[in-house]
Scaffold this active site. Structure first.
Site, PDB file in Angstrom:
ATOM      1  N   THR A  97      -5.273  -0.311  12.669  1.00 32.93           N
ATOM      2  CA  THR A  97      -5.613  -0.050  11.269  1.00 32.93           C
ATOM      3  C   THR A  97      -5.685  -1.305  10.412  1.00 32.93           C
ATOM      4  OG1 THR A  97      -3.303   0.291  10.645  1.00 32.93           O
ATOM      5  CG2 THR A  97      -4.538   2.234  11.371  1.00 32.93           C
ATOM      6  N   SER A 135       2.516 -10.545   9.838  1.00 30.49           N
ATOM      7  CA  SER A 135       1.761  -9.469   9.197  1.00 30.49           C
ATOM      8  C   SER A 135       0.287  -9.586   9.557  1.00 30.49           C
ATOM      9  CB  SER A 135       1.933  -9.523   7.679  1.00 30.49           C
ATOM     10  OG  SER A 135       1.005  -8.672   7.035  1.00 30.49           O
ATOM     11  N   ASN A 159      -2.335  -7.762   8.707  1.00 30.23           N
ATOM     12  CA  ASN A 159      -3.312  -7.631   7.616  1.00 30.23           C
ATOM     13  C   ASN A 159      -3.299  -8.856   6.716  1.00 30.23           C
ATOM     14  OD1 ASN A 159      -1.734  -6.911   4.929  1.00 30.23           O
ATOM     15  ND2 ASN A 159      -0.719  -5.796   6.570  1.00 30.23           N
ATOM     16  N   GLU A 216       1.765  -1.663  16.494  1.00 31.03           N
ATOM     17  CA  GLU A 216       0.903  -0.495  16.342  1.00 31.03           C
ATOM     18  C   GLU A 216       0.113  -0.223  17.623  1.00 31.03           C
ATOM     19  OE1 GLU A 216      -3.052   0.879  13.897  1.00 31.03           O
ATOM     20  OE2 GLU A 216      -1.641  -0.454  12.853  1.00 31.03           O
ATOM     21  N   CYS A 255       0.841  -1.195   0.000  1.00 29.19           N
ATOM     22  CA  CYS A 255       0.000   0.000   0.000  1.00 29.19           C
ATOM     23  C   CYS A 255       0.878   1.248   0.000  1.00 29.19           C
ATOM     24  CB  CYS A 255      -0.908  -0.002   1.229  1.00 29.19           C
ATOM     25  SG  CYS A 255       0.023   0.084   2.784  1.00 29.19           S
ATOM     26  N   SER A 315       1.832  -5.322   2.969  1.00 33.76           N
ATOM     27  CA  SER A 315       3.273  -5.084   3.119  1.00 33.76           C
ATOM     28  C   SER A 315       4.096  -5.908   2.140  1.00 33.76           C
ATOM     29  CB  SER A 315       3.708  -5.387   4.558  1.00 33.76           C
ATOM     30  OG  SER A 315       3.266  -6.666   4.960  1.00 33.76           O
ATOM     31  N   CYS A 349      -7.584   1.062   7.805  1.00 31.46           N
ATOM     32  CA  CYS A 349      -7.112   1.871   6.679  1.00 31.46           C
ATOM     33  C   CYS A 349      -7.736   1.409   5.367  1.00 31.46           C
ATOM     34  CB  CYS A 349      -5.591   1.844   6.620  1.00 31.46           C
ATOM     35  SG  CYS A 349      -4.882   0.422   5.779  1.00 31.46           S
TER      36      CYS A 349
END
Length: 686
Positions: free
Chosen positions: A169, A227, A229, A131, A17, A271, A199
């Site tokens: 996010t 990761s 996401n 995060e 992203c 990512s 996000c």
């Protein structure tokens, strides 16, 4: 066309992203500027391939800022850090380059704001994720982390506790929605962010997996095991009833996974660089899956600026990702190249408006971070402006500015029009914040107005002084800041464009003065009320933004055409506004109805009704007295038939606006677009 026996269904969007591209480029540019080694706190993004590549270029990854030699260069990862980490880095005199994703920075700023205004901040996410660690550190004494529906059900808050929630996010949208629903059920007064924290890239990739999962026998998600996401994408596929596997490295693809599989769905976490997806496609082709179909569910054009420490340092050839312009993120041979001068389609307009929103968000985020570093209280007015802008709105002034620019033949690579359109939206924020004080309006866009929110905060905290005065003072300062930021963005304007800007600002303020004067003096004069409507709507909302866009595009000669069109369409817009205030539905408009009547505003609607109906005129005169009843005036307005008269007047004004476009020197498609916009502003329901 019939499907091949074995195929790949490729999700789009997928992979890295804007925040990841920015983070990787940050490390690469830091190495170019400072030489090796450059230290990176934690993995810059959660992808082993990226980490190995950067290590090969001279980056050194460490677990803590305490592991960085004193005085060395240290890059903070995209996941963000806590204030304590920043303090440690400063104590060690590190040269810090902050690669925190701007969308994560937004959550940090919200955390500071909610921790200041609420008793408890509920942070939804995984407690061991970097995060969450960083965001939690903004207010550890007021923050609790909730990671599941079960934990939400078990959460114990004392009666009367004021609470707000924020989210990591990179969470699953569906799981997060369930957690938020449970929290709202248990704590009805719970508030959340003005816009979603998950996000855009996370949402888009999850939606893309949902689109391919039902048509796939197996979904492969390229991404590392750490990761978040990427793991969520596997979960989304499983939730859709499809087998799914995480693939950290293309070389780990096991052919046995493909037994009985005809269609492989393929995606990648946010990512993951494109090269890994290409390697997976190559491996699948070797195994007989040569037919590739791309399922497009969204188009992404987001590009984040580099950190301030590196801004302006991009090397030639590294300015943007291949095939994209820096400002817009658009393909060089995409929608903008459509032949006829000025014939740019609505997609191009939408992309420019997306850039406008990002420009505003970047400016306000940077300002809020800048002043929060001094003291959280210093950034309060900036946060108030940011909250108002994030709460929504029609964005009409940027829309007309960009439309005027494109209709006049402007291209897609000029930052000036983006800054000008962003300036118009911030000018409107200034006008709304001050207008709400003058009108004593309790809500705006479905949330408390700035002066009401901070009046309430003052009262709840039992601070010294008068609560209303404090709330109005914060709102005045917030409005002033919005005007200051608007003028900053408009500072690049020259020549005719600068003249349009200065006239627009002056007219709007002068129109507001006459508006309050007519209300105070109870003077229902149709001509003066129309002049106010023209200044505050016709010119300010439509005519001047269109003329501003055309001037930036180099065609100031369109001013007269846009004036005739804008004044007519703008008066129709104001009349619709008057009707919505008098007769509209507050649940639809997002603000209370009847405020114009309560505050004695001599709108064009009231002036026309008073000129037509003696009963209305008498009730308007009676409004000078303290015991008058606004409900009687509203009933008289209904009985007068002025509503039907105004609808007819709106129809005539829209016809005038359309007629102004005849022989205007505009392409046919842009004449049609402007006609559609006239209909939109005149016949809206909010």
């Amino acid at each position: 066309m019939p499907s091949a026996p074995h195929r790949v269904l490729l999700a789009e969007p997928r992979g890295a992203c804007a925040g990841v591209h920015r983070a990787i480029e940050t490390v690469e540019r830091a190495l170019q500027l400072h030489g090796s080694p450059v230290y990176v706190r934690k993995q810059i993004v959660h992808n082993e391939h990226v980490v190995r590549e950067l290590e090969g270029k001279g980056a050194r990854f460490v677990d803590s800022e305490e592991d960085v030699p004193a005085g060395a260069v240290c890059v903070f990862s995209a996941h963000g850090v806590s204030p304590q980490v920043r303090d440690n880095a400063q104590r060690r005199e590190l040269t810090v380059i902050d690669a925190t994703c701007p969308l994560v920075t937004k959550v940090h700023q919200e955390a500071v704001r909610f921790a200041r205004d609420k008793d408890t901040l509920i942070l939804i996410g995984h407690v061991d994720h970097e995060e969450i660690e960083g965001t939690y550190g903004e207010a550890p004494e007021r923050t609790v982390v909730v990671g599941s529906v079960e934990e939400a059900r078990r959460l114990d808050l004392a009666p009367g506790t004021s609470a707000a929630y924020l989210t990591q996010t990179t969470l699953s949208m569906d799981d997060t929605a369930q957690i938020v629903a449970v929290l709202h059920e248990r704590f009805p007064t719970l508030t959340g962010p003005a816009s979603a924290d998950i996000c855009y890239a996370t949402q888009n990739r999850q939606n893309a997996v949902k689109a391919i999962a039902g048509r796939s026998d197996l979904v492969l998600v390229v991404g590392s095991a750490n990761s978040s996401n990427s793991l969520r994408l596997v979960e989304v596929a499983h939730a859709a009833g499809t087998d799914a596997r995480l693939l950290p490295d293309p070389d780990l693809l096991d052919s046995s996974w493909l037994e009985g599989v005809r269609t492989v769905g393929l995606t990648a976490g946010a990512s993951v660089p494109d090269v890994l997806v290409e390697r997976v496609l190559h491996r699948l082709a070797e195994l007989g899956y040569q037919d590739v179909e791309t399922e497009v569910t969204a188009t992404e054009n987001v590009v984040f600026k580099l950190p301030p420490e590196l801004e302006g340092s991009r090397a030639p050839g590294n300015a943007v990702r291949p095939g994209r312009s820096e400002a817009a993120g658009e393909s060089d041979d995409g929608a903008a190249a459509v032949g006829e001068r000025g014939a740019v389609d609505e997609e191009t307009c939408a992309k420019l408006l997306d850039r406008v929103d990002r420009r505003i968000e970047e400016l306000l985020s940077a300002e809020e971070a800048r002043w929060s570093a001094v003291d959280a209280r210093v950034a309060v007015p900036v946060a108030a402006v940011a909250e108002l802008v994030a709460a929504g709105g029609k964005r009409l002034r940027p829309l007309f500015c960009v439309t005027g620019y494109l209709a006049a033949g402007g291209g897609t690579d000029d930052d000036t029009v983006v800054d000008a359109a962003a300036a118009l939206e911030l000018l409107h924020a200034f006008a709304l914040i001050h207008d709400d004080i003058m009108d004593n309006s309790p809500t705006r866009r479905g949330t408390p107005t700035v002066h009401v929110a901070y009046t309430d905060l003052h009262a709840r905290r039992a601070w010294a002084g008068e609560s209303r005065r404090y709330g109005e003072s914060v709102a005045l300062l917030a409005g002033d800041l919005a005007l200051s930021y608007a003028n900053r963005l408009a500072g690049r304007l020259t020549g005719p464009a600068a003249e349009v800007w200065h006239e627009l600002v002056t007219e709007m303020i002068i129109g507001q003065q006459l508006d309050i004067a007519l209300a105070a003096e109870v003077e229902p004069d149709p001509e003066l009320a129309r002049w106010v409507a023209v200044c505050k709507s016709g010119r300010y909302t439509i005519h001047r933004p269109l003329a501003l866009g055309a001037a930036i595009a180099g065609r100031p000669g369109l001013h007269d055409v846009f004036e005739a069109y804008g004044v007519a369409a703008g008066e129709a817009f104001q009349l619709r506004d008057d009707l919505l205030d008098a007769f509209g539905d507050a649940t639809v408009t997002g603000k209370p109805t009847g405020l114009d009547l309560d505050e004695h505003k001599m709108t064009l609607l009231i002036a026309l009704a008073a000129a037509k109906d003696p009963r209305v005129a008498q009730l308007v005169e009676d409004s000078r007295h303290a015991d008058w009843n606004p409900a009687e005036l509203r009933a008289a307005l209904l009985a007068s038939g002025v509503r039907a008269d105004v609808e007819e007047r709106i129809d005539a004004l829209v016809a005038d606006a359309r007629a102004a476009l005849t022989d205007a020197g505009l392409s046919h498609r842009w004449r049609l677009r402007l006609e559609e916009l006239a209909d939109m502003v005149a016949y809206r329901d909010r």
